[in-house]
Scaffold this motif. Sequence first.
Motif, mmCIF file in Angstrom:
data_model
loop_
_atom_site.group_PDB
_atom_site.id
_atom_site.type_symbol
_atom_site.label_atom_id
_atom_site.label_comp_id
_atom_site.label_asym_id
_atom_site.label_seq_id
_atom_site.Cartn_x
_atom_site.Cartn_y
_atom_site.Cartn_z
ATOM 1 N N ASP A 7 1.666 -75.642 -2.381
ATOM 2 C CA ASP A 7 1.538 -74.308 -3.046
ATOM 3 C C ASP A 7 0.772 -74.375 -4.489
ATOM 4 O OD1 ASP A 7 2.287 -72.594 -0.917
ATOM 5 O OD2 ASP A 7 4.234 -72.788 -1.509
ATOM 6 N N THR A 343 3.283 -77.057 7.735
ATOM 7 C CA THR A 343 3.128 -75.764 6.833
ATOM 8 C C THR A 343 3.886 -74.682 7.699
ATOM 9 O OG1 THR A 343 0.879 -76.441 6.410
ATOM 10 C CG2 THR A 343 1.244 -74.324 6.031
ATOM 11 N N ARG A 347 6.969 -72.623 5.875
ATOM 12 C CA ARG A 347 6.841 -71.327 5.599
ATOM 13 C C ARG A 347 7.910 -70.413 6.295
ATOM 14 N NH1 ARG A 347 4.049 -71.908 1.505
ATOM 15 N NH2 ARG A 347 1.750 -71.940 1.680
ATOM 16 N N SER A 407 -2.210 -74.151 4.739
ATOM 17 C CA SER A 407 -1.616 -73.616 3.486
ATOM 18 C C SER A 407 -2.044 -72.429 2.812
ATOM 19 C CB SER A 407 -1.149 -74.865 2.564
ATOM 20 O OG SER A 407 -2.315 -75.457 1.974
ATOM 21 N N PRO A 410 -1.831 -66.998 6.021
ATOM 22 C CA PRO A 410 -0.422 -67.119 6.771
ATOM 23 C C PRO A 410 -0.364 -67.627 8.049
ATOM 24 C CG PRO A 410 -1.464 -64.711 5.725
ATOM 25 C CD PRO A 410 -2.424 -65.782 5.630
#
Length: 428
Positions: A7, A343, A347, A407, A410
């Motif tokens: 991030d 990823t 998430r 990344s 969404p």
Amino acid sequence: MTEFAIDSTQHHDWLGEQTTRLLAFSAPALDAAGGFSWLDDAGAPVPGAGKQLWINGRYTYSAVVGHLLGYADQAERVEHGLTFLRSGSLRDTEYGGWRGIAEADDASLNSDAKESYGISFVLLAAAAARLAGFDADELYADALAVLDRFWDAGVEMYADTWNRDFTELDEYRGQNPNMHLVEAQLLAFEVDGEARHIERATAIARRLIRDVASAHDWRLPEHYHADWRPHLEYGADSPDSQFRPYGATVGHWLEWARLLVQLAAAQRELRGRDGAVGGSAADADADADAWILPAAQSLFSRAVTDAWDEDRGGLAFSTDWSGGILNDHRFHWVIAEAIGAATALYRVTGDASYAEWYERFWRYAADHHITGDGSWIHELDADGAPASGTWSGKPDLYHALQATLFSRLPVTHSLVTGARRAQSGDTQ
């Protein structure tokens, strides 16, 4: 030193640069005479390779993504790809559907067979184009109708190969086209909201992942008999096949892990709208999340346990049924899908170990696969040196392009929807 934290702003800026470089490298693939061409290592077209359906579907899809990201030259590429898929040399205007390969110098490579694998990318391209506002309604409907000819309602799976006039169906069955048809149907659901797309995707995932992969300790069989019994020794005489390799293909376990996260989200959306996931096994899918996310995690765990090389880095391509390495070459699409799986799982779980794997995967890709012009070497040996046992040149944009986006967008929807929402300022 490049930072690969999932991030971090620096990393996302670097990813944006990689997106730009990939799109620029792929520009010569556009053939003014129609469609997209295979590229060699330097990015020059290889006309003798012919026009291949999977390449043309993927390039058209990738151009849609590029257009939605704001790249000015990509809309022209989308229209070029759509025109070729509608009326180019791969389109069979007599019997319907699309040929696998045409215009190859070696006539023996040209194929009139109708393959669900290649046609899955026609659907992917058409669905993406529709979402982005291009005129692709007819192509989209046509792709869905042709794919219905492959759908076996009795077993709720797609067959693999018809002959040209759809009178003879090959007995081979494969998980790879079904996996990509899950991908395409998830995108189709975002286009028209029809429950049947999720019903079919769920049925495929239930058979291949919940039932078959779990029974093989999460080493997913690639090949099947006509009755969908796993054919574990298929391809033993052709281990370097591009599309039907021998053994268990590690990258597909990772690709499935990402798609399962998206499927679970689509199921929740459909249940919220309609009350349940329909179809013949609706009762079995009322608690689909209870098996889908653990299955995605199991596939990821099996992949890194069996195939990650702690000493040299990278993921081996394939294993036998006890986890022994069969092909230790590193393919660019495998590390790209590893990035996507890490990823997606990070998430939805918040587990920091997936973010750590993400960094590890990107560092290997940056150090070994990405070249000075921004393109990705498609195949490396176990020591990270360029190789060509299976692949020659750089024909594929789609996997590497998506890796630069996972990344930044969404994970619960397609990258097309993610890019479209980002363009409009909607980050949800």
